[in-house]
Write an enzyme that holds these catalytic residues in place. Structure first.
Site, PDB file in Angstrom:
ATOM      1  N   HIS A  28     -10.392  -3.540  -6.486  1.00 18.74           N
ATOM      2  CA  HIS A  28      -9.145  -3.555  -5.715  1.00 18.74           C
ATOM      3  C   HIS A  28      -9.131  -2.465  -4.652  1.00 18.74           C
ATOM      4  O   HIS A  28      -8.792  -2.715  -3.490  1.00 18.74           O
ATOM      5  CB  HIS A  28      -7.946  -3.327  -6.647  1.00 18.74           C
ATOM      6  CG  HIS A  28      -7.374  -4.577  -7.214  1.00 18.74           C
ATOM      7  ND1 HIS A  28      -6.665  -5.475  -6.464  1.00 18.74           N
ATOM      8  CD2 HIS A  28      -7.386  -5.067  -8.476  1.00 18.74           C
ATOM      9  CE1 HIS A  28      -6.276  -6.478  -7.223  1.00 18.74           C
ATOM     10  NE2 HIS A  28      -6.699  -6.260  -8.446  1.00 18.74           N
ATOM     11  N   ASN A  33       0.834  -1.198   0.000  1.00 20.51           N
ATOM     12  CA  ASN A  33       0.000   0.000   0.000  1.00 20.51           C
ATOM     13  C   ASN A  33       0.872   1.253   0.000  1.00 20.51           C
ATOM     14  O   ASN A  33       2.087   1.197  -0.210  1.00 20.51           O
ATOM     15  CB  ASN A  33      -0.954  -0.024   1.200  1.00 20.51           C
ATOM     16  CG  ASN A  33      -0.197  -0.085   2.525  1.00 20.51           C
ATOM     17  OD1 ASN A  33       0.999   0.212   2.594  1.00 20.51           O
ATOM     18  ND2 ASN A  33      -0.889  -0.474   3.574  1.00 20.51           N
ATOM     19  N   GLU A  60      -0.810  -1.103 -16.334  1.00 20.56           N
ATOM     20  CA  GLU A  60      -0.277  -2.240 -15.581  1.00 20.56           C
ATOM     21  C   GLU A  60      -0.817  -3.553 -16.167  1.00 20.56           C
ATOM     22  O   GLU A  60      -0.063  -4.496 -16.396  1.00 20.56           O
ATOM     23  CB  GLU A  60      -0.671  -2.106 -14.121  1.00 20.56           C
ATOM     24  CG  GLU A  60      -0.201  -3.263 -13.248  1.00 20.56           C
ATOM     25  CD  GLU A  60      -0.755  -3.200 -11.850  1.00 20.56           C
ATOM     26  OE1 GLU A  60      -0.239  -3.922 -10.986  1.00 20.56           O
ATOM     27  OE2 GLU A  60      -1.739  -2.449 -11.619  1.00 20.56           O
ATOM     28  N   HIS A  61      -2.122  -3.617 -16.382  1.00 21.18           N
ATOM     29  CA  HIS A  61      -2.767  -4.780 -16.993  1.00 21.18           C
ATOM     30  C   HIS A  61      -3.430  -4.369 -18.302  1.00 21.18           C
ATOM     31  O   HIS A  61      -4.127  -3.357 -18.343  1.00 21.18           O
ATOM     32  CB  HIS A  61      -3.847  -5.363 -16.080  1.00 21.18           C
ATOM     33  CG  HIS A  61      -3.374  -5.764 -14.723  1.00 21.18           C
ATOM     34  ND1 HIS A  61      -3.377  -4.895 -13.645  1.00 21.18           N
ATOM     35  CD2 HIS A  61      -2.889  -6.937 -14.266  1.00 21.18           C
ATOM     36  CE1 HIS A  61      -2.905  -5.532 -12.579  1.00 21.18           C
ATOM     37  NE2 HIS A  61      -2.603  -6.768 -12.928  1.00 21.18           N
ATOM     38  N   HIS A  64      43.380  12.187 -18.989  1.00 20.62           N
ATOM     39  CA  HIS A  64      42.759  11.147 -19.797  1.00 20.62           C
ATOM     40  C   HIS A  64      43.539  10.960 -21.103  1.00 20.62           C
ATOM     41  O   HIS A  64      43.868   9.839 -21.509  1.00 20.62           O
ATOM     42  CB  HIS A  64      41.302  11.531 -20.138  1.00 20.62           C
ATOM     43  CG  HIS A  64      40.328  11.353 -19.025  1.00 20.62           C
ATOM     44  ND1 HIS A  64      40.430  12.018 -17.841  1.00 20.62           N
ATOM     45  CD2 HIS A  64      39.195  10.591 -18.942  1.00 20.62           C
ATOM     46  CE1 HIS A  64      39.420  11.680 -17.056  1.00 20.62           C
ATOM     47  NE2 HIS A  64      38.651  10.805 -17.705  1.00 20.62           N
ATOM     48  N   GLU A  67      37.155  18.115 -23.578  1.00 20.51           N
ATOM     49  CA  GLU A  67      36.663  18.295 -22.210  1.00 20.51           C
ATOM     50  C   GLU A  67      37.714  18.894 -21.288  1.00 20.51           C
ATOM     51  O   GLU A  67      37.436  19.162 -20.122  1.00 20.51           O
ATOM     52  CB  GLU A  67      36.200  16.956 -21.634  1.00 20.51           C
ATOM     53  CG  GLU A  67      34.913  16.434 -22.247  1.00 20.51           C
ATOM     54  CD  GLU A  67      34.309  15.322 -21.418  1.00 20.51           C
ATOM     55  OE1 GLU A  67      33.157  15.484 -21.001  1.00 20.51           O
ATOM     56  OE2 GLU A  67      34.986  14.307 -21.183  1.00 20.51           O
ATOM     57  N   SER A 103      -3.452  -0.072  -8.411  1.00 23.19           N
ATOM     58  CA  SER A 103      -3.599  -1.008  -9.519  1.00 23.19           C
ATOM     59  C   SER A 103      -4.389  -0.376 -10.656  1.00 23.19           C
ATOM     60  O   SER A 103      -5.238   0.495 -10.440  1.00 23.19           O
ATOM     61  CB  SER A 103      -4.313  -2.271  -9.016  1.00 23.19           C
ATOM     62  OG  SER A 103      -4.262  -3.290  -9.974  1.00 23.19           O
TER      63      SER A 103
END
Length: 229
Positions: free
Chosen positions: A54, A6, A119-120, A212, A207, A29
């Site tokens: 739900h 929840n 979701e579904h 580097h 840069e 949901s």
């Protein structure tokens, strides 16, 4: 930390995010039921009610190409509401977050689904596999009218911990991959380094990261295994 819950569970997971891994922050949901003119209105209506019961914050949306199916679904839902144990919660969900969308064809229905990224996704259409092939965002796809969300909830799998709130656009349901980590592995030879050195040096200089750049030059100026520079 994985699993649904929840609001309090979600807030607790957010508190520890970054200290431990979590699967995601899941909202109420949600479901989109797509029905064409061949759909059984009673089946489609049952899926809408399944989602709505739900929680009052749950979202149940019907998308249909047929005015007749829409009317029949609403009639069935109204008739069945009174017999539900959670009729109050279901009514609140439908009143606050329920929606019925009439579309001109299934192509437009697909566009609605991909925008909502539910979701579904419950597909009550004549050719559900063809419809699914066009879907780009959904947590779980329930293919055909003989696949109710209840079987996915309780027995079918593969997971019922699914992305909500449109996060299905970039995430998937909980799986074994959520319990694994990977290590990126990079391995160069001297020849491969020489091949890429010009690009790396140019980017490093752009840069202003000269250490580097020099890490490349140092290696390439050093004699290789055969004595070559």
């Amino acid at each position: 930390i994985c699993g649904p819950g929840n609001l309090y569970v979600t807030l607790a997971k957010r508190e520890v995010y970054g200290t431990v891994g979590i699967d995601g922050l899941f909202g109420p949901s949600e479901s989109v039921v797509v029905a064409d003119d061949a759909a059984n209105p009673a089946f489609a209506a049952a899926e809408v009610l399944t989602q709505a019961e739900h929680d009052p914050e749950a979202s149940a949306i019907l998308v249909t190409t047929s005015e007749d199916v829409l009317a029949s679904c609403l009639k069935v839902m109204w008739e069945r509401l009174g017999s539900l144990a959670r009729a109050k919660e279901t009514r609140e969900s439908l009143a606050n977050h329920g929606l019925a969308v009439l579309v001109r064809d299934l192509s437009q229905a697909v566009a609605v689904v991909n925008e909502l990224a539910p979701e579904h996704l419950s597909m009550h259409v004549a050719e559900p596999d063809a419809f699914l092939a066009q879907v780009t965002a959904a947590g779980t796809a329930l293919v055909g009218e003989w696949t109710p969300a209840a079987v996915s909830d309780y027995v079918a799998g593969p997971s019922h911990v699914l992305p909500t709130s449109r996060t299905a656009r970039f995430s998937s349901g909980l799986s074994v991959r959520d319990f694994l980590v990977s290590i990126n592995t990079v391995s160069y030879t001297r020849e491969a380094l020489a091949r890429d050195s010009e690009t790396v040096e140019a980017l490093a200089e752009a840069e202003g990261l000269l250490a580097h750049r020099d890490s490349m030059r140092l290696r390439l100026e050093h004699p290789g295994p055969g004595g070559d520079v």
